[in-house]
Design a protein around this motif. Structure first.
Motif, PDB file in Angstrom:
ATOM      1  N   SER A 216       0.937  -1.212   0.302  1.00 24.71           N
ATOM      2  CA  SER A 216       0.145   0.671  -0.024  1.00 24.71           C
ATOM      3  C   SER A 216       0.750   1.540   0.080  1.00 24.71           C
ATOM      4  O   SER A 216       0.253   2.365  -0.436  1.00 24.71           O
ATOM      5  CB  SER A 216      -0.742   0.316   1.337  1.00 24.71           C
ATOM      6  N   ARG A 217       1.916   1.088   0.252  1.00 22.14           N
ATOM      7  CA  ARG A 217       2.890   1.980   0.607  1.00 22.14           C
ATOM      8  C   ARG A 217       4.289   1.905   0.223  1.00 22.14           C
ATOM      9  O   ARG A 217       4.651   0.324   0.776  1.00 22.14           O
ATOM     10  CB  ARG A 217       3.205   2.984   1.096  1.00 22.14           C
TER      11      ARG A 217
ATOM     12  N   GLN B  15       6.113  -0.463   2.902  1.00 17.60           N
ATOM     13  CA  GLN B  15       5.812  -1.374   3.945  1.00 17.60           C
ATOM     14  C   GLN B  15       6.200  -2.720   4.395  1.00 17.60           C
ATOM     15  O   GLN B  15       6.079  -2.687   5.580  1.00 17.60           O
ATOM     16  CB  GLN B  15       3.879  -1.164   3.299  1.00 17.60           C
TER      17      GLN B  15
ATOM     18  N   TRP C 161      -7.332   0.413 -10.518  1.00 16.39           N
ATOM     19  CA  TRP C 161      -6.812   1.630  -8.512  1.00 16.39           C
ATOM     20  C   TRP C 161      -7.672   1.374  -7.298  1.00 16.39           C
ATOM     21  O   TRP C 161      -9.086   2.222  -7.761  1.00 16.39           O
ATOM     22  CB  TRP C 161      -7.296   2.612  -9.709  1.00 16.39           C
TER      23      TRP C 161
ATOM     24  N   ASN D 252      -9.506   3.632  -2.446  1.00 14.15           N
ATOM     25  CA  ASN D 252      -8.767   4.107  -1.540  1.00 14.15           C
ATOM     26  C   ASN D 252      -7.828   4.807  -1.870  1.00 14.15           C
ATOM     27  O   ASN D 252      -6.434   5.314  -1.727  1.00 14.15           O
ATOM     28  CB  ASN D 252      -8.587   3.197  -0.335  1.00 14.15           C
TER      29      ASN D 252
ATOM     30  N   GLY E  62      -5.165   3.543  -3.028  1.00 11.55           N
ATOM     31  CA  GLY E  62      -3.488   2.740  -3.329  1.00 11.55           C
ATOM     32  C   GLY E  62      -3.049   2.463  -4.636  1.00 11.55           C
ATOM     33  O   GLY E  62      -3.912   2.094  -5.016  1.00 11.55           O
ATOM     34  N   PRO E  63      -1.920   1.955  -4.886  1.00 13.25           N
ATOM     35  CA  PRO E  63      -1.885   1.012  -6.107  1.00 13.25           C
ATOM     36  C   PRO E  63      -2.602  -0.171  -5.738  1.00 13.25           C
ATOM     37  O   PRO E  63      -3.655  -0.080  -4.862  1.00 13.25           O
ATOM     38  CB  PRO E  63      -0.278   0.926  -5.511  1.00 13.25           C
TER      39      PRO E  63
ATOM     40  N   SER F  31      -3.427  -3.695  -4.312  1.00 15.11           N
ATOM     41  CA  SER F  31      -3.079  -3.203  -2.539  1.00 15.11           C
ATOM     42  C   SER F  31      -4.522  -2.924  -1.422  1.00 15.11           C
ATOM     43  O   SER F  31      -3.636  -2.810   0.030  1.00 15.11           O
ATOM     44  CB  SER F  31      -2.245  -1.848  -1.839  1.00 15.11           C
ATOM     45  N   ASP F  32      -5.434  -3.083  -2.444  1.00 18.16           N
ATOM     46  CA  ASP F  32      -6.599  -2.790  -1.293  1.00 18.16           C
ATOM     47  C   ASP F  32      -7.576  -4.347  -1.580  1.00 18.16           C
ATOM     48  O   ASP F  32      -7.613  -4.807  -2.170  1.00 18.16           O
ATOM     49  CB  ASP F  32      -7.178  -2.322  -1.581  1.00 18.16           C
TER      50      ASP F  32
ATOM     51  N   LYS G 219      -1.623  -9.400   5.466  1.00 17.51           N
ATOM     52  CA  LYS G 219      -2.158  -8.568   4.752  1.00 17.51           C
ATOM     53  C   LYS G 219      -3.460  -9.483   3.824  1.00 17.51           C
ATOM     54  O   LYS G 219      -4.231  -8.600   3.264  1.00 17.51           O
ATOM     55  CB  LYS G 219      -1.251  -7.442   4.113  1.00 17.51           C
TER      56      LYS G 219
END
Length: 367
Positions: free
Chosen positions: A28-29, A32, A76, A79, A81-82, A85-86, A134
């Motif tokens: 997500s970043r 991370q 995408w 939220n 994020g990339p 990533s969610d 995750k």
């Protein structure tokens, strides 16, 4: 009017559910992964960064593969994020929409490529913790891969030993572009552990690696690199057979991921011919290469070769054996294959069930 047989087969396949053998989770970043590292390595990365075959830690080495360019335009998450990533959005867009019963996670972070092998092992352990925390932990349809730092075989085996009792892991993940050819004995302890535990080893082609994808060096264009991805997997297959890996570990299971498969017949024909002529050089290779190929290798479908007439693939598919092919989407990348529309080959219902689900269920022990 009677419904065509092929449409009925597709409908039944979708009703049965699909196993996706190539799902790419994303951070997500960019930093991370460091959340899962011991303090020592957090400090090390802060002060010295990660020296690896991919010099830009936390990024992919080709602009085409960065989140802004190399992903499905609709991938995408809300939220911001990339792509991938969610978890909630991945559930909605991939697992639910495409009727995925199980998805095999294939992380593309290059922890196994760190030149500092102790750091590489720590990064792989962090990747494994991250996958469970995750992804595979909160979502039982997702299965993790045991990422290993293959250049330190002792530590790689220790990581396998630590994770193998966790049934949320379905395979061992090892990059194909290793420091030495994959058949060399330095990697045999890993193969011994994989055979002992009955875990497949998935070798996913990618832009990461100690060596270029081509025998003449690094390519000029992403187009070349994308095509050459299959080269590294052909090298893996050839090296492992001719070094005698499968004589030593006859029950070892190898999955070649995202490298195509139409190259296989011609490669194996050539290997069989050369082995007959020069087998005195490799007396440890007791059988024709094609026999090891038939017993020890599996292949994912994406990116599938697509001739203008898809029926031309039938001879190749049936020569390889439909029991050796497993469906994959490559989510969320730009060349994603949707199981509702992909693989438009006139297969029998039994063949379609095998490729879309049954082969992977059996290989990864998903029942």
């Amino acid at each position: 009017m009677e419904t065509p047989v092929l449409e009925r087969a597709e409908d039944k396949t979708q009703a049965l559910g699909v196993v996706d053998c190539d799902v790419h989770p994303a951070f997500s970043r960019p930093d991370q992964l460091t959340d899962y590292l011991p303090e020592r390595w957090k400090t090390h990365i802060r002060d010295y960064a990660v020296r690896s075959a991919n010099p830009l830690y936390g990024t992919l080495p080709y602009p085409r593969m960065t989140p802004g360019n190399g992903m499905r335009r609709d991938s995408w998450p809300p939220n911001g994020g990339p792509p991938a990533s969610d978890l909630a959005f991945l559930r909605e867009q991939l697992l639910d929409q495409c009727n995925i019963d199980y998805g095999i996670l294939q992380p593309l972070a290059a922890g196994s490529m760190a030149f500092n092998q102790e750091l590489g092992a720590a990064l792989c352990a962090a990747l494994n913790d991250w996958q469970i925390d995750k992804w595979a932990g909160p979502e039982p349809r997702l299965k993790a891969s045991i990422c290993i730092a293959q250049e330190d075989a002792k530590e790689a085996v220790a990581e396998i030993d630590r994770r193998v009792t966790d049934r949320r892991f379905a395979q061992i993940a090892m990059p194909p572009r290793t420091m030495e050819p994959c058949g060399r004995r330095r990697y045999w302890p890993i193969y011994e552990a994989a055979e002992h535990y009955g875990l497949p080893i998935g070798l996913h082609t990618s832009a990461f690696g100690y060596r270029p994808n081509t025998p003449s060096g690094w390519t000029s264009f992403y187009l070349e690199e994308h095509y050459a991805a299959s080269n590294s997997l052909q090298t893996v297959l050839t090296s492992m057979i001719l070094e005698g890996v499968f004589e030593q570990f006859p029950k070892l299971k190898i999955v070649l991921v995202e490298g195509g498969f139409s190259w296989l017949p011609s490669l194996v024909w050539r290997l069989d011919r050369e082995w007959k002529r020069m087998k005195s050089e490799v007396p440890h290779v007791k059988r024709k290469p094609s026999e090891y190929v038939r017993e020890n290798f599996w292949y994912t479908t994406q990116p599938i070769e697509e001739p203008e007439n898809n029926r031309h693939l039938l001879d190749i598919l049936r020569w390889i054996g439909v029991d050796r092919l497993m469906f994959s989407t490559d989510y969320p990348h730009w060349d994603f294959d949707d199981p509702r529309y992909a693989f438009k080959v006139p297969l029998t219902p039994a063949e379609r069930y095998a490729i879309f689900r049954d082969n992977a269920v059996k290989l990864f022990g998903l029942q």
